[in-house]
Design an enzyme around this catalytic site. Structure first.
Site: not given
Ligand SMILES: *Cc1c(COP(=O)(O)O)cnc(C)c1O
Length: 471
Positions: A108
């Site tokens: 993120k």
């Molecule tokens: C947020 C997140 C996801 C999922 O991502 P999306 O964009 O919601 O599909 C997968 N792995 C981790 C570690 C995350 O923080």
């Protein structure tokens, strides 16, 4: 580039307005009016460093002066711990695209580091303030805080369920000392936090009066930043293998990450399948295997950032799937609201969508995948990444190398690693250093009124910088 809403209820707006709007005022999600075809630029781009590639990919979507965009991108990736930003590692015949070298060790960061700088830039140009309100069950909160800490004209208020997130996640959020960061531990569940946030956002008058905004995964700028690593990863793997088409496997929750891959493919990147991987919260994998999107109950799993039922970005995909027709889209969304279920017709070949494949992994399989990867190849993955690897392995095809997205560093999920391999082998100096830092957090009851008062006290008006902290 102008932006439109999936529900057709807003006049086209520019990039900056779309970033500041977040969710469309008509309740829809914002999308670019058209997706640029960049297939004739690929050979020219394939050797670019990450930051230069990001600039080229973002350029057609963004109406900022080129030198400003270049500077925003450069700044956003300067805090990453790897010179390649998102390096690729070959393990066991597949390729791992490591997306966890940002300041909070989760993918993120790639989007939120950029969004923080972009917000600051837009606010400065328009002489405005922004107060971000967020609810988190873990990862998003810390990545958002690190994205906007110390930024001018921005405050961030993050609610998390008191005592119900991991120590690591709590430390990551509450140890940030900047004066524009406010952590609220809510005495309730994550759903309570989300409900409080939604109630506050529904009050348009309050929202406008206090310049409230969000950083959730429906913001277009987050998707835009995520398109880049699909190109970067594909170029690295094509270079290593000589292949001219590849596959990606993506651990999925809100359909944000994988939707960025879908956009990359529509822009002309030669991806022949996107493999969608879920944990036991498998509404999305069931959809891509059956054409039926039907609501279940949220289960807690070892990959908590994917413990999601209604995926907030799915509406964007659906918009394209129904031929960019807002009227059809709205009737499907309405059906889903009314009955908890919606359906699409299969393609002539019987598939729901021949660009996607999908599957899911239980906790048991997740742990077994971590263990076998570690014991057989000496490579440690976090539980989210393990879900993607497990499902990806079931969709291998000759001459189409598989790239699995690694979305978090294993040290963020130490407990799961201990369950999987029996020892505390997942370490990272950033995580180890957290416990020595002082923390700051206010505990509030799960009450809309209490949260509103908390915000009001700390935001005396949209153009002042008054803060009021207890620690
Ligand atoms: C947020 C997140 C996801 C999922 O991502 P999306 O964009 O919601 O599909 C997968 N792995 C981790 C570690 C995350 O923080």
């Amino acid at each position: 580039m102008n932006y439109i809403s999936t529900r057709g209820g807003i006049d086209p707006i520019g990039f900056r307005d779309s970033v500041m709007m977040g969710l469309g005022r008509d309740g829809g999600l914002l999308l670019p009016e058209s997706i640029p075809d960049v297939s004739d630029r690929l050979s020219e781009w394939k050797d670019l460093p990450y930051v230069d590639l990001a600039f080229e990919i973002m350029k057609p979507f963004v109406d900022l002066p080129e030198s400003d965009l270049r500077e925003l991108v450069r700044k956003s990736y300067s805090a990453f711990g790897h010179k390649e930003i998102t390096p690729v590692v070959a393990v066991d015949g597949i390729y791992i695209l490591e997306l966890f070298h940002g300041p909070t060790l989760a993918f993120k960061d790639i989007a939120l580091q950029f969004v923080g700088n972009l917000f600051e830039y837009i606010l400065h140009k328009s002489n405005r303030w922004l107060n971000i309100l967020a609810a988190t069950s873990g990862d998003t909160g810390s990545a958002a805080i690190y994205g906007v800490r110390s930024k001018k004209r921005i405050r961030i208020f993050v609610m998390h369920p008191h005592g119900r997130i991991s120590r690591t996640q709590e430390w990551q959020m509450t140890s940030v000392p900047d004066h524009n960061v406010f952590n609220m531990a809510i005495e309730g569940s994550f759903d309570d936090c989300q409900e409080i946030m939604k109630t506050i956002f529904r009050d348009l008058d309050f929202r406008d009066r206090f310049s409230l905004g969000s950083v959730n995964s429906i913001n277009w700028a987050r998707l835009l930043a995520q398109i880049v690593y699909y190109f970067y990863g594909a170029f690295r793997v094509m270079e290593k293998t000589g292949a001219d088409r590849i596959r990606f496997s993506v651990p999925t929750g809100n359909f944000g990450d994988i939707f960025a891959g879908y956009l990359a493919m529509r822009m002309g990147l030669p991806v022949c399948r996107l493999v969608l991987a879920t944990n036991e919260n498998d509404i999305l994998s069931r959809f891509f295997n059956s054409g039926v999107y039907s609501l279940g109950n949220v289960k807690a799993t070892l990959s908590p950032s994917m413990d999601i039922q209604v995926a907030s970005n799915f509406e964007r995909y659906l918009y394209y799937r129904v031929g960019e027709d807002p009227v059809r889209l709205k009737s499907m969304i309405q059906a889903f609201v009314d009955t908890g279920r919606l359906m699409v017709d299969p393609l002539p070949d019987g598939e729901v969508d021949d660009m996607f494949a999908a599957g899911s992994a239980t906790n048991e399989i997740t742990l077994a995948t971590i263990k076998s990867f570690y014991e057989n190849h000496g490579y440690l993955v976090d539980p989210h990444t393990a879900v993607g690897i497990h499902v990806g392995m079931q969709h291998l095809k000759k001459d189409e190398p598989m790239v699995c997205l690694a979305t978090a560093h294993p040290a963020k999920f130490g407990k799961a690693i201990i369950s999987a391999v029996g020892r505390d082998v997942a370490r990272h100096p950033v995580i180890d250093g957290l416990k020595d830092l002082p923390t700051c957090c206010d505990v509030l009851r799960a009450s809309v009124q209490e949260v509103r008062e908390y915000l009001e006290e700390r935001i005396s008006g949209p153009t002042t910088s008054r803060t009021n902290r207890r620690c």
